[in-house]
Write a protein that holds these residues in place. Sequence first.
Motif, PDB file in Angstrom:
ATOM      1  N   ARG A  74       0.742  -1.247  -0.097  1.00  0.00           N
ATOM      2  CA  ARG A  74      -0.157   0.054  -0.005  1.00  0.00           C
ATOM      3  C   ARG A  74       1.092   1.232   0.287  1.00  0.00           C
ATOM      4  O   ARG A  74       1.060   2.023   0.934  1.00  0.00           O
ATOM      5  N   GLN A  75       1.556   1.437  -0.925  1.00  0.00           N
ATOM      6  CA  GLN A  75       2.406   2.617  -1.212  1.00  0.00           C
ATOM      7  C   GLN A  75       2.128   3.171  -2.445  1.00  0.00           C
ATOM      8  O   GLN A  75       1.591   2.594  -3.860  1.00  0.00           O
ATOM      9  N   VAL A  76       2.210   4.651  -2.464  1.00  0.00           N
ATOM     10  CA  VAL A  76       2.166   5.263  -3.475  1.00  0.00           C
ATOM     11  C   VAL A  76       3.606   5.977  -3.971  1.00  0.00           C
ATOM     12  O   VAL A  76       4.111   6.575  -3.260  1.00  0.00           O
ATOM     13  N   VAL A  77       4.070   5.425  -5.202  1.00  0.00           N
ATOM     14  CA  VAL A  77       5.357   5.918  -5.393  1.00  0.00           C
ATOM     15  C   VAL A  77       5.531   7.010  -6.343  1.00  0.00           C
ATOM     16  O   VAL A  77       4.820   6.924  -7.436  1.00  0.00           O
ATOM     17  N   ARG A  89      11.003  -1.590 -10.799  1.00  0.00           N
ATOM     18  CA  ARG A  89      11.361  -2.301  -9.628  1.00  0.00           C
ATOM     19  C   ARG A  89      10.144  -2.021  -8.505  1.00  0.00           C
ATOM     20  O   ARG A  89       9.822  -3.167  -7.768  1.00  0.00           O
ATOM     21  N   ALA A  90       9.670  -1.197  -8.410  1.00  0.00           N
ATOM     22  CA  ALA A  90       8.470  -0.670  -7.470  1.00  0.00           C
ATOM     23  C   ALA A  90       7.327  -1.717  -7.954  1.00  0.00           C
ATOM     24  O   ALA A  90       6.535  -2.370  -7.249  1.00  0.00           O
ATOM     25  N   PHE A  91       7.032  -1.836  -9.438  1.00  0.00           N
ATOM     26  CA  PHE A  91       5.701  -2.484  -9.752  1.00  0.00           C
ATOM     27  C   PHE A  91       6.291  -4.231  -9.294  1.00  0.00           C
ATOM     28  O   PHE A  91       5.271  -4.738  -9.114  1.00  0.00           O
ATOM     29  N   ASP A  92       7.286  -4.561  -9.790  1.00  0.00           N
ATOM     30  CA  ASP A  92       7.969  -5.743  -9.358  1.00  0.00           C
ATOM     31  C   ASP A  92       7.495  -6.137  -7.838  1.00  0.00           C
ATOM     32  O   ASP A  92       7.398  -7.277  -7.573  1.00  0.00           O
ATOM     33  N   ALA A  93       7.794  -5.152  -7.044  1.00  0.00           N
ATOM     34  CA  ALA A  93       7.483  -5.409  -5.600  1.00  0.00           C
ATOM     35  C   ALA A  93       6.280  -5.247  -5.194  1.00  0.00           C
ATOM     36  O   ALA A  93       6.030  -5.583  -3.981  1.00  0.00           O
ATOM     37  N   GLY A  94       5.344  -5.036  -6.003  1.00  0.00           N
ATOM     38  CA  GLY A  94       3.843  -5.359  -5.631  1.00  0.00           C
ATOM     39  C   GLY A  94       3.155  -3.924  -5.273  1.00  0.00           C
ATOM     40  O   GLY A  94       2.146  -3.915  -4.839  1.00  0.00           O
ATOM     41  N   VAL A  95       3.975  -2.736  -5.414  1.00  0.00           N
ATOM     42  CA  VAL A  95       3.383  -1.278  -5.231  1.00  0.00           C
ATOM     43  C   VAL A  95       2.001  -1.091  -5.802  1.00  0.00           C
ATOM     44  O   VAL A  95       1.906  -1.415  -6.956  1.00  0.00           O
ATOM     45  N   LEU A  96       1.093  -0.554  -5.136  1.00  0.00           N
ATOM     46  CA  LEU A  96       0.025  -0.445  -5.705  1.00  0.00           C
ATOM     47  C   LEU A  96      -0.427   0.928  -6.408  1.00  0.00           C
ATOM     48  O   LEU A  96      -1.132   1.184  -7.503  1.00  0.00           O
ATOM     49  N   GLY A  97       0.377   2.050  -6.012  1.00  0.00           N
ATOM     50  CA  GLY A  97       0.082   3.292  -6.538  1.00  0.00           C
ATOM     51  C   GLY A  97       1.202   4.028  -7.291  1.00  0.00           C
ATOM     52  O   GLY A  97       2.346   3.880  -6.683  1.00  0.00           O
ATOM     53  N   PHE A 121      -3.767   2.297  -8.478  1.00  0.00           N
ATOM     54  CA  PHE A 121      -3.727   3.479  -9.113  1.00  0.00           C
ATOM     55  C   PHE A 121      -2.515   3.594  -9.828  1.00  0.00           C
ATOM     56  O   PHE A 121      -1.411   3.652  -9.598  1.00  0.00           O
ATOM     57  N   LEU A 122      -2.876   4.007 -11.039  1.00  0.00           N
ATOM     58  CA  LEU A 122      -1.594   4.348 -12.102  1.00  0.00           C
ATOM     59  C   LEU A 122      -1.937   5.651 -12.777  1.00  0.00           C
ATOM     60  O   LEU A 122      -2.896   5.817 -13.528  1.00  0.00           O
ATOM     61  N   ASP A 123      -1.144   6.673 -12.528  1.00  0.00           N
ATOM     62  CA  ASP A 123      -1.149   8.058 -13.184  1.00  0.00           C
ATOM     63  C   ASP A 123      -1.047   7.828 -14.650  1.00  0.00           C
ATOM     64  O   ASP A 123      -0.053   7.021 -15.169  1.00  0.00           O
TER      65      ASP A 123
END
Length: 198
Positions: A74-77, A89-97, A121-123
Amino acid sequence: MVRVLVVHDALLLRSALAQLLLSADGLEVSSMSSRGEEPDEDDLPADVCVVDGDCLEATEELCRTPFWDRCGARQVVLAAPERRGVLRRAFDAGVLGFVAKDAPSHRLIAAVHTVAKGERFLDERLTVPLLEASQSPLTARELHVVAQAAQGSSVAEIAGLLHLSRGTVRNYMASAIRKVGARNRVDAIRIVQSAGWV
């Protein structure tokens, strides 16, 4: 009330992000640096972490950081579109935003509320860069060689670290230079670092 933890290494930007989020209804905000600083126990656990993507140097580091234990996926990067490696890397780690660093404030606030519900959530500005991030032209071994070269290691030192012959290291470097369209080793390092692959 959604509890938000802002993670950014630059104090001024971290404070600005926290103030921006505090201006929105329904958010309780705390902040910390990614450099080992722990937030107060009263601020934990957070429902969502807003993280500067440039703080995430590798997936392994991401999963060992204090805020991963607090928020998990449950992170927004916050990421720049040209930093495709960071996105991957963030996507592969499962980050949601994912929110572009130059997005309007309402996009970040919407992302926090969406991710707090466990939804992705994807901008829109990051959609194509994220798709392109899966197309890194370099192999894992080429990336390792370039990463070591970026740290100033010589061919002999890289060979020793990676248990390769010097000729193999030179071949990997030449291949990386060719694949990224660089003029030389230094240019290849610049291109690879700008893309966020190392």
